[in-house]
Motif scaffolding. Structure first.
Motif, PDB file in Angstrom:
ATOM      1  N   ASP A   1       0.840  -1.201   0.000  1.00 42.41           N
ATOM      2  CA  ASP A   1       0.000   0.000   0.000  1.00 42.41           C
ATOM      3  C   ASP A   1       0.875   1.251   0.000  1.00 42.41           C
ATOM      4  OD1 ASP A   1       0.910   0.253   2.639  1.00 42.41           O
ATOM      5  OD2 ASP A   1      -1.052   0.836   3.406  1.00 42.41           O
ATOM      6  N   ASP A   2       0.229   2.412  -0.006  1.00 45.12           N
ATOM      7  CA  ASP A   2       0.970   3.668  -0.134  1.00 45.12           C
ATOM      8  C   ASP A   2       1.707   4.072   1.131  1.00 45.12           C
ATOM      9  OD1 ASP A   2      -1.323   4.282   1.281  1.00 45.12           O
ATOM     10  OD2 ASP A   2      -2.138   5.659  -0.208  1.00 45.12           O
ATOM     11  N   THR A   3       1.475   3.402   2.240  1.00 43.18           N
ATOM     12  CA  THR A   3       2.240   3.670   3.454  1.00 43.18           C
ATOM     13  C   THR A   3       3.430   2.730   3.592  1.00 43.18           C
ATOM     14  OG1 THR A   3       1.098   2.102   4.910  1.00 43.18           O
ATOM     15  CG2 THR A   3       0.072   4.270   4.594  1.00 43.18           C
TER      16      THR A   3
ATOM     17  N   PRO B   1      -2.078   6.546  10.574  1.00 39.83           N
ATOM     18  CA  PRO B   1      -3.427   6.951  10.982  1.00 39.83           C
ATOM     19  C   PRO B   1      -4.539   6.176  10.282  1.00 39.83           C
ATOM     20  CG  PRO B   1      -2.059   8.877  10.532  1.00 39.83           C
ATOM     21  CD  PRO B   1      -1.291   7.684  10.056  1.00 39.83           C
ATOM     22  N   MET B   2      -4.308   5.756   9.036  1.00 45.67           N
ATOM     23  CA  MET B   2      -5.367   5.114   8.262  1.00 45.67           C
ATOM     24  C   MET B   2      -5.874   3.837   8.926  1.00 45.67           C
ATOM     25  SD  MET B   2      -2.960   6.755   6.582  1.00 45.67           S
ATOM     26  CE  MET B   2      -1.909   6.178   5.284  1.00 45.67           C
ATOM     27  N   THR B   3      -4.982   3.109   9.591  1.00 41.69           N
ATOM     28  CA  THR B   3      -5.387   1.879  10.275  1.00 41.69           C
ATOM     29  C   THR B   3      -5.529   2.102  11.778  1.00 41.69           C
ATOM     30  OG1 THR B   3      -3.057   1.201  10.376  1.00 41.69           O
ATOM     31  CG2 THR B   3      -4.361   0.371   8.536  1.00 41.69           C
TER      32      THR B   3
ATOM     33  N   LYS C   1     -10.628  10.633   7.618  1.00 44.35           N
ATOM     34  CA  LYS C   1     -11.733   9.821   8.148  1.00 44.35           C
ATOM     35  C   LYS C   1     -11.474   9.375   9.586  1.00 44.35           C
ATOM     36  CE  LYS C   1     -12.680   7.637   3.638  1.00 44.35           C
ATOM     37  NZ  LYS C   1     -12.666   6.333   2.920  1.00 44.35           N
ATOM     38  N   GLN C   2     -10.217   9.380  10.012  1.00 43.49           N
ATOM     39  CA  GLN C   2      -9.856   8.786  11.299  1.00 43.49           C
ATOM     40  C   GLN C   2      -9.376   9.795  12.325  1.00 43.49           C
ATOM     41  OE1 GLN C   2     -10.664   5.745  11.457  1.00 43.49           O
ATOM     42  NE2 GLN C   2     -10.730   5.126   9.314  1.00 43.49           N
ATOM     43  N   VAL C   3      -8.569  10.759  11.878  1.00 43.12           N
ATOM     44  CA  VAL C   3      -7.910  11.685  12.795  1.00 43.12           C
ATOM     45  C   VAL C   3      -8.872  12.793  13.210  1.00 43.12           C
ATOM     46  CG1 VAL C   3      -6.000  13.357  12.954  1.00 43.12           C
ATOM     47  CG2 VAL C   3      -5.671  11.172  11.768  1.00 43.12           C
TER      48      VAL C   3
ATOM     49  N   ALA D   1       7.234   8.382  13.549  1.00 41.38           N
ATOM     50  CA  ALA D   1       6.106   8.744  14.404  1.00 41.38           C
ATOM     51  C   ALA D   1       5.099   9.510  13.562  1.00 41.38           C
ATOM     52  CB  ALA D   1       6.565   9.592  15.585  1.00 41.38           C
ATOM     53  N   THR D   2       3.961   8.910  13.272  1.00 44.78           N
ATOM     54  CA  THR D   2       2.955   9.604  12.475  1.00 44.78           C
ATOM     55  C   THR D   2       1.901  10.288  13.340  1.00 44.78           C
ATOM     56  OG1 THR D   2       1.572   7.621  12.238  1.00 44.78           O
ATOM     57  CG2 THR D   2       3.256   7.998  10.554  1.00 44.78           C
ATOM     58  N   GLY D   3       1.837   9.954  14.602  1.00 48.06           N
ATOM     59  CA  GLY D   3       0.873  10.586  15.491  1.00 48.06           C
ATOM     60  C   GLY D   3       1.539  11.577  16.427  1.00 48.06           C
TER      61      GLY D   3
END
Length: 546
Positions: free
Chosen positions: A142-144, A296-298, A414-416, A347-349
């Motif tokens: 996937d793109d991540t 974040p997507m998952t 959609k998530q954050v 760290a994405t969050g």
């Protein structure tokens, strides 16, 4: 190696002490003199050649602070090209055509599947993939690059069934009906990647061609230095061998995973020892790689504020779980400093970012200021933590190609939480606070090539240059052209420990420079993504010509 003078064009040095010059000279692969043409002429012999820019724009070679050479190179050299904008039907059609040329049982491997596709896959889509594959096992990234989509033939090889429990650190995703949809997250991807490599006859040759392709591709986009951001033992040996054969035409800083990663193999102290054995002229295994959270997507990124709720059974207080305990992280970073290594920390969050800054603060108190720390990807940083980057000398490692033309942002939104999403990538404020913002591609995440010009344009416009993904992202954080150029040249060079080698056109540094089809400072920002590299020089040698 011939001595020469470069002149007759606009020359940007990326050196704040002397930003633009009339000419520069190259002697024995290094910059000898920069400045007025007469002064430069006097610094070389009378027989020195002249490289005539013919009015074109020249600047230092670009420095990519975050790329994955193995994954990116194998994708270009060997694998099926899928676009993040492709839907299931388009992906299936490409898989069907690709497998028709393969031997029976051969893996179909490729990417990049967009996050918006991965979000909504069902077991019906798994059957669609199975039908297209016609018995071939499939692995699509996937793109991540944190997740994979595999088919039933791959599940059979891996021994995964509907009854299989999730692995520690990874999941076998199920759809709304509780059925497998083929998606593997995080560490559940490792056995699948290992199975793909097990099926290759000559793995060493495979790695050599992949990484060689990656370096040549970087050169074609004007990149002459790169930080390889998850460097396994095979990559260390391959890069050293390429360097010894004079085929490594870029400075490479390696980042060795501190703990089990998406690719199987040795990690931590055992891997660091391999790094110690493989230093070469252009390979610098000087960083360790840490993964603090997912994406974040998952909902695997660690946030300060809770994720959005979508279902009645969602926990309204769920902020994601970091992959490290704070005390464990501090202990590991202290040991790393004692080993003499630096750290690149994913760290994405904003919660994971805060944990890293807290840990670094302790390391600074205990071990001082010699260790370099990078936080990738700084897409979400809480306002309270912005000034801490400069205060603690932590480098914000940003990958603007992840914003546009990627579909990731739609999936993240959609998530954050809205207030967190609206603060995305606060790079202007980080720079204003004194942080050394450094940029890279994170290739092959989000994009099929390490094209830096789309990334550089996005820093300035905060907008998508292509019509298929419209919109702007936190436009108040836009950078100037000079700031954007610094973020792709001298800043990452300094951040990677190469500031005394490259990143500027300054006397004594490596003669790494590029010639472009346009003046970045005079061009319309909306068209900067169309920039083309005419020539790339590494250590005074022409390594790419359009």
């Amino acid at each position: 190696m011939k001595d020469f003078i470069v002149t007759n064009g606009r020359i940007c040095t990326s050196d704040p002490e002397q930003p633009f010059v009339e000419a520069f000279s190259v002697v024995a692969g290094k910059i000898r003199t920069v400045g007025a043409l007469d002064e430069v002429r006097s610094s070389v012999t009378a027989v020195a050649e002249v490289v005539d820019l013919e009015g074109r724009f020249a600047m230092p070679g670009l420095v990519d602070v975050h790329a994955h050479l193995g994954l990116g190179g194998r994708q270009l050299a060997f694998e099926l090209q899928v676009l993040p904008s492709d839907g299931v039907a388009e992906i299936a059609a490409k898989v069907r055509e690709w497998q028709s040329e393969l031997k029976a049982g051969q893996w179909v491997v490729g990417g990049i599947v967009g996050s918006t596709v991965m979000d909504d896959l069902t077991h019906h889509d798994l059957h669609t993939l199975d039908e297209a594959a016609d018995g071939h096992p499939v692995l699509l990234r996937d793109d991540t690059m944190h997740n994979r989509w595999v088919n039933s033939a791959a599940f059979e090889i891996l021994g995964i069934s509907e009854e299989s429990p999730d692995l520690e650190g990874g999941t076998f995703v199920r759809d709304g009906e509780g059925r497998l949809n083929g998606v593997l997250t995080e560490l559940a991807c490792s056995p699948a990647e290992a199975a793909v490599l097990d099926a290759i006859d000559d793995v060493a040759d495979f790695h050599t061609k992949a990484i060689g392709t990656a370096v040549q591709t970087l050169n074609s986009y004007g990149v002459t230095a790169v930080q390889e951001s998850a460097t396994m033992d095979y990559a260390l040996r391959t890069l050293r061998d390429l360097d010894e054969a004079s085929d490594l035409t870029a400075h490479v800083v390696a980042s060795m995973p501190a703990q089990p990663f998406l690719e199987e193999g040795i990690t931590g102290e055992e891997l660091y020892r391999v790094g110690d054995e493989n230093h070469s002229d252009h390979l610098h295994p000087t960083f360790a790689k840490y993964v603090l959270d997912g994406v974040p997507m998952t909902r695997t990124a660690a946030l300060v504020n809770p994720y959005q709720c979508h279902h009645p059974d969602d926990d309204p207080n769920f902020t994601g779980e970091p992959l490290w305990d704070r005390d464990e992280l501090i202990a590991s970073l202290l040991a790393l400093a004692d080993h003499g290594l630096n750290a690149k920390l994913h760290a994405t969050g904003d919660g994971a970012v805060r944990m890293i800054l807290d840990a670094v603060e302790m390391v600074r108190k205990e071990r001082g200021w010699d260790t370099r720390f990078h936080i990738a990807h700084v897409e979400y940083v809480h306002d309270d933590d912005l000034a801490r980057f400069a205060q603690l000398q932590v480098v914000p490692d940003a990958s603007p190609y992840l914003w546009f033309p990627s579909v990731m942002q739609e999936s993240m939104a959609k998530q954050v939480p809205v207030e967190t999403f609206e603060r995305s990538w606060p790079l202007r404020r980080l720079i204003e606070s004194g942080a050394l913002v450094s940029c890279g591609s994170d290739w092959p995440c989000a994009a099929p090539t390490p094209d830096p010009w789309t990334g550089l344009a996005t820093l300035i416009t905060r907008a998508n240059p292509a019509p298929e993904v419209p919109g702007q992202l936190n436009a108040g954080e836009a950078l100037t052209v000079e700031q954007a150029v610094a973020a792709f040249t001298r800043n990452p060079a300094q951040a990677m420990g190469l500031g005394e080698k490259t990143g500027m056109l300054r006397p004594g540094l490596s003669a790494d420079f590029i010639v472009l089809d346009r003046d970045l400072f005079a061009a319309e920002p909306a068209h900067l993504h169309e920039t083309t590299v005419v020539k790339t020089y590494f250590e005074g040698n022409l390594v790419y010509e359009a």
